[in-house]
Design a protein around this motif. Sequence first.
Motif, mmCIF file in Angstrom:
data_model
loop_
_atom_site.group_PDB
_atom_site.id
_atom_site.type_symbol
_atom_site.label_atom_id
_atom_site.label_comp_id
_atom_site.label_asym_id
_atom_site.label_seq_id
_atom_site.Cartn_x
_atom_site.Cartn_y
_atom_site.Cartn_z
ATOM 1 N N GLU A 89 3.829 -8.265 8.779
ATOM 2 C CA GLU A 89 3.683 -7.176 9.825
ATOM 3 C C GLU A 89 3.603 -6.322 9.503
ATOM 4 O O GLU A 89 4.972 -5.711 8.986
ATOM 5 N N MET A 90 2.814 -5.481 9.486
ATOM 6 C CA MET A 90 2.943 -3.427 10.785
ATOM 7 C C MET A 90 4.264 -3.620 10.815
ATOM 8 O O MET A 90 4.756 -4.210 12.148
ATOM 9 N N PRO A 91 4.960 -2.789 10.995
ATOM 10 C CA PRO A 91 6.079 -1.963 11.727
ATOM 11 C C PRO A 91 5.717 -2.637 13.275
ATOM 12 O O PRO A 91 4.861 -2.188 13.421
ATOM 13 N N TYR A 92 6.815 -2.608 13.910
ATOM 14 C CA TYR A 92 6.510 -2.865 15.305
ATOM 15 C C TYR A 92 6.025 -1.446 15.818
ATOM 16 O O TYR A 92 6.762 -0.348 15.770
ATOM 17 N N GLU A 110 7.704 1.813 5.269
ATOM 18 C CA GLU A 110 6.401 1.311 4.641
ATOM 19 C C GLU A 110 6.989 1.042 3.526
ATOM 20 O O GLU A 110 6.240 0.771 2.723
ATOM 21 N N TYR A 145 5.317 -1.564 -3.049
ATOM 22 C CA TYR A 145 4.506 -2.649 -3.303
ATOM 23 C C TYR A 145 4.466 -3.303 -4.214
ATOM 24 O O TYR A 145 4.047 -5.105 -4.204
ATOM 25 N N ILE A 172 -2.417 1.381 3.971
ATOM 26 C CA ILE A 172 -1.242 0.401 4.522
ATOM 27 C C ILE A 172 -2.501 -0.769 4.526
ATOM 28 O O ILE A 172 -2.078 -1.840 4.025
ATOM 29 N N ASP A 173 -3.799 -0.581 4.686
ATOM 30 C CA ASP A 173 -4.159 -1.659 5.167
ATOM 31 C C ASP A 173 -4.733 -1.931 3.964
ATOM 32 O O ASP A 173 -5.006 -3.362 4.117
ATOM 33 N N ARG A 205 -5.648 -6.445 4.923
ATOM 34 C CA ARG A 205 -6.564 -5.628 5.870
ATOM 35 C C ARG A 205 -8.285 -6.112 5.344
ATOM 36 O O ARG A 205 -9.701 -6.206 5.411
ATOM 37 N N LYS A 242 -3.271 5.610 5.381
ATOM 38 C CA LYS A 242 -3.793 4.615 6.109
ATOM 39 C C LYS A 242 -4.948 3.264 5.665
ATOM 40 O O LYS A 242 -4.440 2.040 4.738
ATOM 41 N N ARG A 283 -1.519 -4.677 2.929
ATOM 42 C CA ARG A 283 -1.329 -5.716 3.912
ATOM 43 C C ARG A 283 -2.437 -6.341 4.273
ATOM 44 O O ARG A 283 -2.201 -7.449 4.942
ATOM 45 N N TRP A 339 11.079 -3.251 13.167
ATOM 46 C CA TRP A 339 10.704 -1.601 12.516
ATOM 47 C C TRP A 339 11.175 -1.440 11.008
ATOM 48 O O TRP A 339 12.252 -1.138 11.029
#
Length: 339
Positions: A200-203, A240, A105, A77-78, A83, A74, A81, A237
């Motif tokens: 953006e993150m996957p739907y 990642e 990435y 990923i943040d 964050r 988690k 992305r 979607w």
Amino acid sequence: MLFILFGSTVEMGKRSRDFFINNGFELIQKYHYVPDDFVMQERFGERNRVTKDTVLNCDFIYEHNGMLVGFDKKQIIDAVRGRKKCLLTTSAHTIDFIRQIKAAYGEYVTVIGTYIDEQTLNTMFASLPNVSYEEILRRINTGNQIKKCLINERKLFDSIVIYGGDHSTFNFDALVVQYKHLIEKAEKREKELNDKMYVEMPYAENDNYIFVSYSHSDIEIVFPVLRKLQLNGCRIWYDEGINGGENWRKILASKIQSDNCKDFLLFSSNNSIKSRHVKAEINAALNCDKKITTIKTDNATFDIDIEMYLQTYQCLFTGESNFHEKLFKSVDSSVRLNQ
């Protein structure tokens, strides 16, 4: 922004972690299962000790000197992305993971190898309380394994920083200069990448979406296209790129089989035609009778048994005129946010 610090240890590792924390980075939380016969019990009180089952349930697990270490994806990923800024400290046991996340990435991840000369290693280890000669030898051997990784996996590292050196023990000021330069470079590059290919993150909700199938080696081609789709209100979607310990095949299959999956977008490339994961996703889409739109990034082709089905659907080329306009028109209207 994600920094991976490879090979830092003892005083150098502690001071490096403090530096990054003081510069706004968050440490990736790691969990440790320490057996009763672990040789360094007295120096392990500050670590996050958990049960063996807790570590085994983490997304990523590795063994280090007799203990098990685990962490989840988690925070990673943040970080990639945008964050937060995160730091992950790793050892020679995590090369495969570093290779995986770098492939997923690319330049959003900065991998730093640390070179510590043997004199400095000896000095640091000897300064530890109640350390045995055998433990020093074992740690020196680990240090040599790390140096071998730096040589054999050189292309994996964005930079190698130097700590210590001839007549220079614990030269942390010199290390700080190197870290500051790398952070400034990463911040500049991250802004350039975000302007070009931030996705953006996957739907994850319950409306209709597009499933995207691609090779993670092609993100520099794929992500700008996905960014355009998102900017035009499309729900997408996509995988990642780092799978961790989840049963990823079941997740992928459920996303393809779902009634909310209205389009299957396939990026065909020299990389994807070699990917067994992409081929499995195509077969799942065909079995579910999904509409497949192929985006060809080069002249590579899948095996004839796959191509004969793909040719019955629309095919677009990234280099053709009005490519994005044709792509937007091809997707099902129900995947747009304004529907």
